[in-house]
Scaffold this motif. Structure first.
Motif, PDB file in Angstrom:
ATOM      1  N   ARG A   1      44.060  31.548  30.955  1.00 36.82           N
ATOM      2  CA  ARG A   1      44.958  32.711  30.959  1.00 36.82           C
ATOM      3  C   ARG A   1      44.681  33.654  29.785  1.00 36.82           C
ATOM      4  N   LYS A   2      44.064  33.119  28.725  1.00 38.08           N
ATOM      5  CA  LYS A   2      43.734  33.949  27.563  1.00 38.08           C
ATOM      6  C   LYS A   2      42.745  35.065  27.927  1.00 38.08           C
ATOM      7  N   TYR A   3      42.012  34.848  28.995  1.00 37.76           N
ATOM      8  CA  TYR A   3      40.980  35.814  29.397  1.00 37.76           C
ATOM      9  C   TYR A   3      41.483  36.748  30.500  1.00 37.76           C
ATOM     10  N   ALA A   4      42.704  36.503  30.975  1.00 37.45           N
ATOM     11  CA  ALA A   4      43.163  37.177  32.194  1.00 37.45           C
ATOM     12  C   ALA A   4      43.721  38.572  31.925  1.00 37.45           C
ATOM     13  N   ASP A   5      43.324  39.529  32.760  1.00 37.19           N
ATOM     14  CA  ASP A   5      44.000  40.825  32.798  1.00 37.19           C
ATOM     15  C   ASP A   5      45.186  40.742  33.754  1.00 37.19           C
ATOM     16  N   TYR A   6      45.032  39.923  34.800  1.00 37.54           N
ATOM     17  CA  TYR A   6      46.097  39.698  35.770  1.00 37.54           C
ATOM     18  C   TYR A   6      46.220  38.207  36.042  1.00 37.54           C
ATOM     19  N   ILE A   7      47.463  37.730  36.122  1.00 37.88           N
ATOM     20  CA  ILE A   7      47.700  36.354  36.556  1.00 37.88           C
ATOM     21  C   ILE A   7      48.221  36.445  37.984  1.00 37.88           C
ATOM     22  N   LEU A   8      47.599  35.719  38.882  1.00 39.53           N
ATOM     23  CA  LEU A   8      48.047  35.705  40.276  1.00 39.53           C
ATOM     24  C   LEU A   8      48.747  34.374  40.500  1.00 39.53           C
ATOM     25  N   ASP A   9      50.060  34.445  40.583  1.00 36.87           N
ATOM     26  CA  ASP A   9      50.869  33.240  40.604  1.00 36.87           C
ATOM     27  C   ASP A   9      50.992  32.737  42.034  1.00 36.87           C
ATOM     28  N   ASN A  10      50.349  31.628  42.329  1.00 31.97           N
ATOM     29  CA  ASN A  10      50.357  31.106  43.695  1.00 31.97           C
ATOM     30  C   ASN A  10      51.221  29.860  43.755  1.00 31.97           C
ATOM     31  N   GLN A  11      52.542  30.049  43.732  1.00 30.16           N
ATOM     32  CA  GLN A  11      53.441  28.897  43.666  1.00 30.16           C
ATOM     33  C   GLN A  11      54.102  28.590  44.997  1.00 30.16           C
TER      34      GLN A  11
ATOM     35  N   LEU B   1      33.721  29.201  37.904  1.00 28.83           N
ATOM     36  CA  LEU B   1      33.320  29.057  36.496  1.00 28.83           C
ATOM     37  C   LEU B   1      33.123  30.408  35.811  1.00 28.83           C
ATOM     38  N   LEU B   2      33.882  31.396  36.258  1.00 30.30           N
ATOM     39  CA  LEU B   2      33.751  32.748  35.707  1.00 30.30           C
ATOM     40  C   LEU B   2      33.814  32.744  34.176  1.00 30.30           C
ATOM     41  N   ILE B   3      34.751  31.972  33.632  1.00 31.64           N
ATOM     42  CA  ILE B   3      34.970  31.990  32.186  1.00 31.64           C
ATOM     43  C   ILE B   3      33.992  31.060  31.477  1.00 31.64           C
ATOM     44  N   GLU B   4      33.859  29.840  32.012  1.00 29.87           N
ATOM     45  CA  GLU B   4      32.971  28.850  31.392  1.00 29.87           C
ATOM     46  C   GLU B   4      31.530  29.347  31.289  1.00 29.87           C
ATOM     47  N   SER B   5      31.097  30.105  32.288  1.00 26.00           N
ATOM     48  CA  SER B   5      29.703  30.574  32.321  1.00 26.00           C
ATOM     49  C   SER B   5      29.477  31.783  31.418  1.00 26.00           C
ATOM     50  N   GLY B   6      30.573  32.330  30.875  1.00 27.32           N
ATOM     51  CA  GLY B   6      30.444  33.551  30.083  1.00 27.32           C
ATOM     52  C   GLY B   6      30.407  34.805  30.958  1.00 27.32           C
ATOM     53  N   ASN B   7      30.478  34.616  32.261  1.00 27.11           N
ATOM     54  CA  ASN B   7      30.340  35.727  33.199  1.00 27.11           C
ATOM     55  C   ASN B   7      31.516  36.704  33.125  1.00 27.11           C
ATOM     56  N   TYR B   8      32.628  36.249  32.556  1.00 28.89           N
ATOM     57  CA  TYR B   8      33.785  37.146  32.424  1.00 28.89           C
ATOM     58  C   TYR B   8      33.418  38.393  31.607  1.00 28.89           C
ATOM     59  N   LYS B   9      32.379  38.270  30.772  1.00 31.56           N
ATOM     60  CA  LYS B   9      31.968  39.412  29.934  1.00 31.56           C
ATOM     61  C   LYS B   9      31.312  40.505  30.777  1.00 31.56           C
TER      62      LYS B   9
ATOM     63  N   ILE C   1      41.006  38.220  36.998  1.00 33.80           N
ATOM     64  CA  ILE C   1      42.233  37.730  37.642  1.00 33.80           C
ATOM     65  C   ILE C   1      42.171  36.207  37.655  1.00 33.80           C
ATOM     66  N   VAL C   2      43.210  35.558  37.141  1.00 29.49           N
ATOM     67  CA  VAL C   2      43.255  34.092  37.159  1.00 29.49           C
ATOM     68  C   VAL C   2      44.379  33.655  38.099  1.00 29.49           C
ATOM     69  N   VAL C   3      44.035  32.786  39.051  1.00 33.65           N
ATOM     70  CA  VAL C   3      45.034  32.257  39.985  1.00 33.65           C
ATOM     71  C   VAL C   3      45.681  31.027  39.361  1.00 33.65           C
ATOM     72  N   GLN C   4      46.990  31.029  39.348  1.00 29.27           N
ATOM     73  CA  GLN C   4      47.734  29.902  38.799  1.00 29.27           C
ATOM     74  C   GLN C   4      48.451  29.165  39.912  1.00 29.27           C
ATOM     75  N   SER C   5      48.448  27.840  39.831  1.00 30.55           N
ATOM     76  CA  SER C   5      49.136  27.049  40.830  1.00 30.55           C
ATOM     77  C   SER C   5      49.678  25.803  40.148  1.00 30.55           C
ATOM     78  N   ARG C   6      50.707  25.211  40.701  1.00 25.15           N
ATOM     79  CA  ARG C   6      51.211  23.963  40.119  1.00 25.15           C
ATOM     80  C   ARG C   6      50.264  22.815  40.435  1.00 25.15           C
ATOM     81  N   GLU C   7      50.185  21.863  39.514  1.00 21.94           N
ATOM     82  CA  GLU C   7      49.223  20.770  39.693  1.00 21.94           C
ATOM     83  C   GLU C   7      49.472  19.983  40.982  1.00 21.94           C
ATOM     84  N   GLU C   8      50.764  19.741  41.309  1.00 17.13           N
ATOM     85  CA  GLU C   8      51.025  18.978  42.561  1.00 17.13           C
ATOM     86  C   GLU C   8      50.434  19.706  43.762  1.00 17.13           C
ATOM     87  N   GLN C   9      50.543  21.046  43.730  1.00 17.20           N
ATOM     88  CA  GLN C   9      50.015  21.819  44.858  1.00 17.20           C
ATOM     89  C   GLN C   9      48.489  21.755  44.889  1.00 17.20           C
TER      90      GLN C   9
END
Length: 207
Positions: free
Chosen positions: A178-188, A126-134, A140-148
């Motif tokens: 992703r709007k908050y991300a400096d890096y996207i970590l694509d885990n596909q 909950l890094l972003i939801e909690s406001g802690n990203y500030k 870094i946001v990890v991205q994955s496909r929904e099926e995975q």
């Protein structure tokens, strides 16, 4: 001699991603590279142990029914109370988030004190939801496909397919994160691929 002094500065990085995105595996790979990991989930579990002020506040908010006979927090009961109820969820988060963030800051300061050039990563769903990203230098946001994600959640054994979908839908979407991300970590794809991507990002963080 007038050698230039190189200032080594520690850096605090937030690592986040949806449930089943592979965030914990990414954290493990960052640790292999030499990063110090602060696990927000673990901190929040420590904060609700019997005798801690957070537990008392949670009982005041939700009643004795959320305690096991042993006096420990009954996580499942609490999870049910907050799952579909935004008001309850916010109430719980208002108790926990600020305390978790304080503990993270304390841990970060103590790591930096002993290792001034440390790369410290807060692993937080909950890094972003909690406001802690500030409070972090990079996100870094990890991205994955929904099926995975669904497969990973199901492989943990507690959820049905519908529950897995509900868990994913109940979280902030990747598009939003992703709007908050400096890096996207694509885990596909493969584990090894994720490890290499972590190494690349780690090299950038070192600079």
């Amino acid at each position: 001699s007038n050698k230039e002094s190189i200032t080594l500065v520690s850096i605090l990085v937030g690592l986040t991603g949806g449930i089943g995105s592979g965030k914990s595996l990414a954290a493990k790979f960052f640790a292999e590279q030499g990063a110090h990991i602060i696990d927000a989930d673990q901190l929040s579990r420590e904060l609700v142990r019997p005798g801690h002020p957070a537990l008392k506040e949670i009982v005041d908010a939700f009643g004795e029914g959320i305690l096991e006979p042993s006096g420990n927090l009954d996580r499942e009961t609490l999870a049910k109370i907050i799952f579909d109820d935004t008001e309850n969820k916010s109430a719980l988060e208002a108790i926990l988030h600020p305390k978790v963030i304080v503990r993270e800051q304390e841990k970060y300061l103590s790591i930096s004190a002993s290792n001034p050039s440390a790369i410290v990563i807060v692993d937080a769903a909950l890094l972003i939801e909690s406001g802690n990203y500030k409070n972090v230098d990079k996100v870094i946001v990890v991205q994955s496909r929904e099926e995975q994600q669904i497969q990973r959640i199901l492989s943990r054994g507690f959820q049905s397919y519908d529950q897995a979908i509900a868990r994913i839908k109940n979280q902030m979407s990747f598009e939003e994160k992703r709007k908050y991300a400096d890096y996207i970590l694509d885990n596909q794809s493969q584990v090894e691929d994720l490890r290499q991507k972590v190494q690349k990002i780690y090299a950038k963080l070192l600079n």
